[in-house]
Design a protein around this motif. Structure first.
Motif, mmCIF file in Angstrom:
data_model
loop_
_atom_site.group_PDB
_atom_site.id
_atom_site.type_symbol
_atom_site.label_atom_id
_atom_site.label_comp_id
_atom_site.label_asym_id
_atom_site.label_seq_id
_atom_site.Cartn_x
_atom_site.Cartn_y
_atom_site.Cartn_z
ATOM 1 N N VAL A 40 0.863 -1.172 0.000
ATOM 2 C CA VAL A 40 0.000 0.000 0.000
ATOM 3 C C VAL A 40 0.906 1.229 0.000
ATOM 4 C CG1 VAL A 40 -2.122 -0.906 0.987
ATOM 5 C CG2 VAL A 40 -0.251 -0.274 2.519
ATOM 6 N N ALA A 41 0.445 2.278 -0.667
ATOM 7 C CA ALA A 41 1.220 3.508 -0.758
ATOM 8 C C ALA A 41 0.270 4.696 -0.734
ATOM 9 C CB ALA A 41 2.051 3.533 -2.045
ATOM 10 N N VAL A 42 0.747 5.794 -0.185
ATOM 11 C CA VAL A 42 0.019 7.054 -0.269
ATOM 12 C C VAL A 42 0.767 7.924 -1.268
ATOM 13 C CG1 VAL A 42 -0.825 9.086 0.942
ATOM 14 C CG2 VAL A 42 -0.780 6.865 2.109
ATOM 15 N N VAL A 43 0.047 8.369 -2.293
ATOM 16 C CA VAL A 43 0.672 9.129 -3.371
ATOM 17 C C VAL A 43 0.036 10.515 -3.482
ATOM 18 C CG1 VAL A 43 1.187 7.013 -4.642
ATOM 19 C CG2 VAL A 43 -0.902 8.291 -5.182
ATOM 20 N N HIS A 44 0.787 11.425 -4.039
ATOM 21 C CA HIS A 44 0.270 12.757 -4.318
ATOM 22 C C HIS A 44 -0.631 12.702 -5.551
ATOM 23 C CE1 HIS A 44 2.672 15.094 -1.440
ATOM 24 N NE2 HIS A 44 3.635 14.232 -1.681
ATOM 25 N N GLY A 45 -1.729 13.454 -5.504
ATOM 26 C CA GLY A 45 -2.633 13.490 -6.643
ATOM 27 C C GLY A 45 -3.494 12.251 -6.710
ATOM 28 N N SER A 79 -8.124 11.447 -0.497
ATOM 29 C CA SER A 79 -8.320 12.535 0.453
ATOM 30 C C SER A 79 -8.173 13.839 -0.319
ATOM 31 C CB SER A 79 -7.295 12.463 1.595
ATOM 32 O OG SER A 79 -7.391 13.605 2.419
ATOM 33 N N ALA A 80 -9.297 14.377 -0.750
ATOM 34 C CA ALA A 80 -9.257 15.606 -1.537
ATOM 35 C C ALA A 80 -8.672 16.754 -0.731
ATOM 36 C CB ALA A 80 -10.670 15.957 -2.014
ATOM 37 N N PRO A 94 0.541 9.834 6.826
ATOM 38 C CA PRO A 94 -0.783 9.980 6.207
ATOM 39 C C PRO A 94 -1.644 8.723 6.231
ATOM 40 C CG PRO A 94 0.817 9.547 4.509
ATOM 41 C CD PRO A 94 1.582 9.554 5.814
ATOM 42 N N TRP A 95 -1.103 7.625 6.815
ATOM 43 C CA TRP A 95 -1.851 6.366 6.823
ATOM 44 C C TRP A 95 -3.194 6.507 7.523
ATOM 45 C CZ3 TRP A 95 0.159 3.363 3.381
ATOM 46 C CH2 TRP A 95 1.551 3.290 3.196
ATOM 47 N N ASP A 96 -3.243 7.336 8.569
ATOM 48 C CA ASP A 96 -4.467 7.443 9.359
ATOM 49 C C ASP A 96 -5.552 8.289 8.691
ATOM 50 O OD1 ASP A 96 -3.343 9.931 9.662
ATOM 51 O OD2 ASP A 96 -3.177 9.855 11.846
ATOM 52 N N LEU A 97 -5.314 8.737 7.467
ATOM 53 C CA LEU A 97 -6.381 9.395 6.714
ATOM 54 C C LEU A 97 -7.463 8.384 6.326
ATOM 55 C CD1 LEU A 97 -4.306 11.704 4.329
ATOM 56 C CD2 LEU A 97 -5.684 12.420 6.298
ATOM 57 N N TRP A 98 -7.119 7.100 6.401
ATOM 58 C CA TRP A 98 -8.067 6.028 6.103
ATOM 59 C C TRP A 98 -8.189 5.119 7.308
ATOM 60 C CZ3 TRP A 98 -4.545 8.065 2.737
ATOM 61 C CH2 TRP A 98 -5.077 8.682 1.596
ATOM 62 N N ASP A 99 -9.363 4.572 7.515
ATOM 63 C CA ASP A 99 -9.639 3.711 8.657
ATOM 64 C C ASP A 99 -8.724 2.492 8.640
ATOM 65 O OD1 ASP A 99 -11.116 1.494 10.180
ATOM 66 O OD2 ASP A 99 -12.362 3.246 10.624
ATOM 67 N N SER A 100 -8.269 2.074 9.817
ATOM 68 C CA SER A 100 -7.368 0.920 9.905
ATOM 69 C C SER A 100 -8.004 -0.345 9.353
ATOM 70 C CB SER A 100 -6.933 0.695 11.359
ATOM 71 O OG SER A 100 -8.064 0.435 12.176
ATOM 72 N N ARG A 101 -9.340 -0.401 9.361
ATOM 73 C CA ARG A 101 -10.023 -1.586 8.814
ATOM 74 C C ARG A 101 -9.814 -1.707 7.310
ATOM 75 N NH1 ARG A 101 -15.815 -0.454 11.484
ATOM 76 N NH2 ARG A 101 -15.133 1.638 10.855
#
Length: 253
Positions: free
Chosen positions: A104-109, A154-155, A231-238
């Motif tokens: 899993v990765a958090v990316v810009h845009g 996450s807009a 930024p991982w916590d921008l989404w629910d851990s579930r």
């Protein structure tokens, strides 16, 4: 089985995900090199050898085979072979693509499609330890293939959560290919310096590693969720546990 490896070298305890006489699966901490490099910093492979020697009171040198790698700033699920036979069979699984790796990765845009496949030709510069996308047929280059799936956006922060399946294991592959797509990884100082701030931790995590056991042939599934921090916590851990459950379920079918 102990739930964690405790270092005598000052490093934090490390979670053990799987262990038997043939294999050792761990949750790699961020910012530790997988193997010895030019920095001279303590590396995961040698730290684990020391730990095995101490935990099992083993005389002489300890064998531990490196099956796959994670970049220094990346954390998550990782498997090592405790025998040369297991190492050889796992290497065969990697070559025959029976060794699954999901990140899993958090990316810009936001990637242009909800799901997509990226196919690029990559060339590594050993001198600078950087990888670039080059024209097909460039001497020394290798094909790189990955699939991505956008899980959430996450807009407010201009970030997207992406699941990535690797079909090849090239150095810095995910980081380079997502940057080429126009979506550099959050915190990546090497391939996203134009948008990331110094000191940010790269948001790339090895969520799942799955393969047939080298001896019993039974499926082995290693799962590791990213830390509960930005930024991982921008989404629910579930979200992460559900992805992992789906991957484990599909591997046993």
């Amino acid at each position: 089985m102990d739930p964690a490896v405790s270092w005598t070298t000052g490093h934090p305890a490390m979670k053990i995900l799987y262990e038997d006489n043939h294999l050792l699966g761990i949750e790699k901490p961020v910012n530790i090199p997988t193997q010895e490099d030019a920095s001279g910093d303590p590396d995961l492979l040698n730290l684990l050898k020391v730990d095995i020697k101490e935990r099992f009171n083993k005389p002489g040198n300890v064998y531990l085979g490196l099956v796959h790698r994670l970049d220094r700033p990346v954390g998550g699920a990782m498997i090592f072979a405790k025998t040369s036979k297991a190492a050889s069979r796992l290497s065969d699984a990697v070559r025959t693509r029976k060794f699954a790796k999901s990140y899993v990765a958090v990316v810009h845009g936001q990637p242009p499609q909800q799901r997509g496949r990226l196919i690029d030709t990559l060339l590594k510069d050993e001198r600078t330890n950087t990888v670039s996308v080059v024209a097909k047929g460039t001497p020394g280059s290798k094909e790189a293939i990955l699939d991505y799936h956008v899980l959430g956006v996450s807009a407010e922060h201009g970030l997207s959560l992406v699941q990535i399946e690797l079909h090849t294991g090239r150095p810095h592959q995910i980081r380079v290919q997502m940057n080429q797509l126009g979506c550099p990884l959050y915190g990546d100082q090497k391939y996203g310096a134009h948008i990331n701030k110094p000191g940010q931790q790269i948001a790339l995590w090895s969520l799942y590693v799955g393969f047939p056991h080298p001896v019993t042939k039974e499926p082995v599934d290693l799962v590791s969720s990213p830390p509960s921090q930005f930024p991982w916590d921008l989404w629910d851990s579930r979200t992460y546990s559900q992805i992992a459950e789906n991957l484990v379920s599909s591997s046993s079918m």
